[in-house]
Design a protein around this motif. Structure first.
Motif, PDB file in Angstrom:
ATOM      1  N   ASP A   6       0.810  -1.223   0.008  1.00  0.00           N
ATOM      2  CA  ASP A   6      -0.109   0.110   0.134  1.00  0.00           C
ATOM      3  C   ASP A   6       0.919   1.225   0.047  1.00  0.00           C
ATOM      4  O   ASP A   6       1.466   1.424   0.934  1.00  0.00           O
ATOM      5  CB  ASP A   6      -0.894   0.103   1.162  1.00  0.00           C
ATOM      6  CG  ASP A   6      -1.639   1.233   1.521  1.00  0.00           C
ATOM      7  OD1 ASP A   6      -1.999   1.715   0.519  1.00  0.00           O
ATOM      8  OD2 ASP A   6      -1.906   1.786   2.493  1.00  0.00           O
ATOM      9  N   THR A   8      -0.080   4.381  -0.123  1.00  0.00           N
ATOM     10  CA  THR A   8      -0.663   5.840   0.237  1.00  0.00           C
ATOM     11  C   THR A   8      -0.262   6.274   1.600  1.00  0.00           C
ATOM     12  O   THR A   8       0.302   5.413   2.451  1.00  0.00           O
ATOM     13  CB  THR A   8      -2.317   5.230   0.436  1.00  0.00           C
ATOM     14  OG1 THR A   8      -2.456   4.341   1.526  1.00  0.00           O
ATOM     15  CG2 THR A   8      -2.779   4.851  -1.014  1.00  0.00           C
ATOM     16  N   PRO A  10      -1.939   7.170   5.220  1.00  0.00           N
ATOM     17  CA  PRO A  10      -3.240   7.058   5.699  1.00  0.00           C
ATOM     18  C   PRO A  10      -3.399   8.426   6.314  1.00  0.00           C
ATOM     19  O   PRO A  10      -4.738   8.730   6.680  1.00  0.00           O
ATOM     20  CB  PRO A  10      -3.112   6.112   6.746  1.00  0.00           C
ATOM     21  CG  PRO A  10      -1.699   5.383   6.101  1.00  0.00           C
ATOM     22  CD  PRO A  10      -0.940   6.192   5.345  1.00  0.00           C
ATOM     23  N   LEU A  15      -7.937  11.146   2.897  1.00  0.00           N
ATOM     24  CA  LEU A  15      -8.305   9.795   3.428  1.00  0.00           C
ATOM     25  C   LEU A  15      -8.560  10.122   4.931  1.00  0.00           C
ATOM     26  O   LEU A  15      -9.371   9.348   5.470  1.00  0.00           O
ATOM     27  CB  LEU A  15      -6.871   9.063   3.336  1.00  0.00           C
ATOM     28  CG  LEU A  15      -6.646   8.754   1.864  1.00  0.00           C
ATOM     29  CD1 LEU A  15      -5.210   7.937   1.943  1.00  0.00           C
ATOM     30  CD2 LEU A  15      -7.515   7.939   1.069  1.00  0.00           C
ATOM     31  N   ASP A  21     -13.668   3.817   2.405  1.00  0.00           N
ATOM     32  CA  ASP A  21     -13.558   2.958   0.960  1.00  0.00           C
ATOM     33  C   ASP A  21     -11.918   2.510   0.987  1.00  0.00           C
ATOM     34  O   ASP A  21     -11.843   1.489   0.675  1.00  0.00           O
ATOM     35  CB  ASP A  21     -13.513   4.155  -0.147  1.00  0.00           C
ATOM     36  CG  ASP A  21     -15.124   4.572  -0.405  1.00  0.00           C
ATOM     37  OD1 ASP A  21     -15.818   3.780   0.204  1.00  0.00           O
ATOM     38  OD2 ASP A  21     -15.227   5.667  -1.077  1.00  0.00           O
ATOM     39  N   ARG A  22     -11.132   3.220   1.440  1.00  0.00           N
ATOM     40  CA  ARG A  22      -9.665   2.841   1.519  1.00  0.00           C
ATOM     41  C   ARG A  22      -9.659   1.696   2.543  1.00  0.00           C
ATOM     42  O   ARG A  22      -8.910   0.425   2.177  1.00  0.00           O
ATOM     43  CB  ARG A  22      -8.636   3.735   2.164  1.00  0.00           C
ATOM     44  CG  ARG A  22      -7.227   3.156   2.245  1.00  0.00           C
ATOM     45  CD  ARG A  22      -6.394   4.364   2.589  1.00  0.00           C
ATOM     46  NE  ARG A  22      -4.881   3.886   2.863  1.00  0.00           N
ATOM     47  CZ  ARG A  22      -4.565   3.356   4.071  1.00  0.00           C
ATOM     48  NH1 ARG A  22      -5.424   3.368   5.056  1.00  0.00           N
ATOM     49  NH2 ARG A  22      -3.426   2.816   4.429  1.00  0.00           N
ATOM     50  N   ARG A  25     -10.774  -1.441   0.425  1.00  0.00           N
ATOM     51  CA  ARG A  25     -10.180  -1.874  -0.571  1.00  0.00           C
ATOM     52  C   ARG A  25      -8.927  -2.783  -0.075  1.00  0.00           C
ATOM     53  O   ARG A  25      -8.673  -4.050  -0.539  1.00  0.00           O
ATOM     54  CB  ARG A  25      -9.306  -0.683  -1.226  1.00  0.00           C
ATOM     55  CG  ARG A  25     -10.296  -0.158  -2.318  1.00  0.00           C
ATOM     56  CD  ARG A  25      -9.691   0.867  -3.144  1.00  0.00           C
ATOM     57  NE  ARG A  25      -8.705   1.780  -2.504  1.00  0.00           N
ATOM     58  CZ  ARG A  25      -9.392   2.996  -2.421  1.00  0.00           C
ATOM     59  NH1 ARG A  25     -10.438   3.462  -2.374  1.00  0.00           N
ATOM     60  NH2 ARG A  25      -8.474   3.910  -1.631  1.00  0.00           N
TER      61      ARG A  25
END
Length: 396
Positions: A6, A8, A10, A15, A21-22, A25
């Motif tokens: 991952d 991203t 957080p 976010l 939604d994250r 996923r």
């Protein structure tokens, strides 16, 4: 088997505003996720988060419950004797405070809390629009909680500022962190003074903790640190709980009608908020040894993010309507107050505060609805609102 990667952040603002939604996923991607931006490991499914939170021997708290490994980098304050400790030290301290925060002690607070709630709601008068975040969710806990501990009356605004420091320090040193620490020296000094015996009232949880010192159960330093733990955890999360519940009910007005018909359902709304929009979104642990989770090996000395908020919406545990707010739901097994030996010490008083003020509001108002767009309070760990415009309709 390799962990899902991952990339991203957080704690990126978008976010933080819309994290769910994250979470979905990452839950579907695999049981173990490796964040390549920060280098930590993470879990998002209910079964795995619950197992890790319950296994203190493998996933320890004594190296910090935030992203910082306090065995490698000095913490910003002395470690909590409860939150940042493992057995046997944690067991000894927890036994003492469990006796102080007993069910009987919490029950004894109800009458005063109810009287304050009645006064608080009456003070709203005939106004039809209020800010539920500042005028209810913040104002009520601030009115009752410091007195229950015996905190001195001057400078109580430092309690909220200190809470921001404590929770934001569990994330990275981003802009949110630095903003929370703008007045760190002043706030920290006030808190340390407030925890001293001579600055606490003769009655209250603070005095009870110092009484344990008189009995030879703890040192003076431990007494002050335990009072600090109570003050740190006692406001931010309860404020978030009350505000998030108000927001959910305003967005789902049919449930306010259900609460009017059966006020006992207020407790269900509180527990469903803890599940559906958890005030504390995450905790970190540190592995004491290499551990295999569903075929993925997490190395020793690794930081592991455990997403309570994601676990609380896992369809594997809650069914396909896991993203839906429903106060009629059986919420047994939610992790809003944590799991295992570190399960929230103050959960009973938080529940009581939320129940008392929401019950009073249900009694006084026929319905509530949103009067504008709510505004999130950006925080690295706590999900809370700093503005909830509400329209109130008085009961006839």
């Amino acid at each position: 088997m390799l962990a899902v990667e991952d990339p991203t952040d957080p704690w990126e603002e978008g976010l933080l505003r819309s994290p769910y939604d994250r979470y979905a996923r990452l839950r579907d991607a695999g049981p173990v996720v490796k964040n390549t931006k920060y280098g930590f490991w993470s879990m998002y499914r209910h079964e795995d988060v619950a197992a890790a939170m319950s296994d203190w021997e493998t996933y320890c708290s004594s190296r910090g419950v935030g992203i910082t490994d306090t065995a490698k980098e000095q913490a910003w304050r002395k470690p909590s004797l409860l939150l940042n400790a493992d057995p046997p030290q944690h067991t000894e301290m927890r036994k003492i405070v469990n006796g102080i925060f007993s069910p009987r002690a919490i029950r004894n607070l109800r009458a005063q809390f109810e009287a304050t709630a009645e006064e608080h709601v009456a003070a709203l008068g005939d106004r039809s629009e209020i800010d539920g975040a500042t005028e209810i969710a913040e104002a009520f806990p601030i009115a009752v909680f410091p007195d229950s501990v015996g905190v001195r009356p001057d400078g109580r605004d430092n309690l909220l500022l200190y809470g921001l420091m404590a929770f934001n320090s569990e994330g990275p040193k981003n802009e949110i962190y630095h903003d929370a620490f703008r007045h760190a020296d002043t706030v920290h000094a006030w808190i340390e003074e407030a925890c001293k015996r001579e600055n606490l009232a003769d009655t209250g949880f603070g005095a009870d903790i110092w009484a344990a010192h008189d009995q030879g159960l703890i040192t003076a330093e431990q007494a002050a640190l335990l009072v600090r733990s109570v003050l740190t955890a006692g406001l931010d999360t309860t404020i978030a709980l009350i505000g998030n519940t108000l927001l959910a009910l305003a967005r789902n007005p049919r449930y306010w009608r259900d609460l009017k018909e059966d006020p006992a359902l207020v407790k269900g709304a509180i527990e469903e908020t803890m599940r559906h929009d958890a005030p504390v979104q995450l905790f970190f642990r540190t592995t004491t040894q290499a551990v295999e989770v569903h075929g993925v090996e997490i190395p020793a000395d690794a930081k592991v993010l455990l997403s309570l908020a994601s676990a609380n919406r896992d369809p594997r545990r809650w069914g396909e309507d896991a993203d839906t707010f429903d106060p009629h739901r059986n919420t047994a097994g939610h992790m809003g107050f944590g799991v295992g030996i570190h399960r929230c010490l103050g959960q009973m008083i938080a529940r009581l505060e939320a129940e008392v003020i929401l019950t009073r509001l249900v009694r006084e108002y026929e319905s509530i609805e949103l009067a504008g767009e709510p505004e999130l309070r950006l925080n690295n760990v706590v999900r809370s609102r700093k503005k909830i415009p509400l329209k109130l309709h008085k009961s006839k």
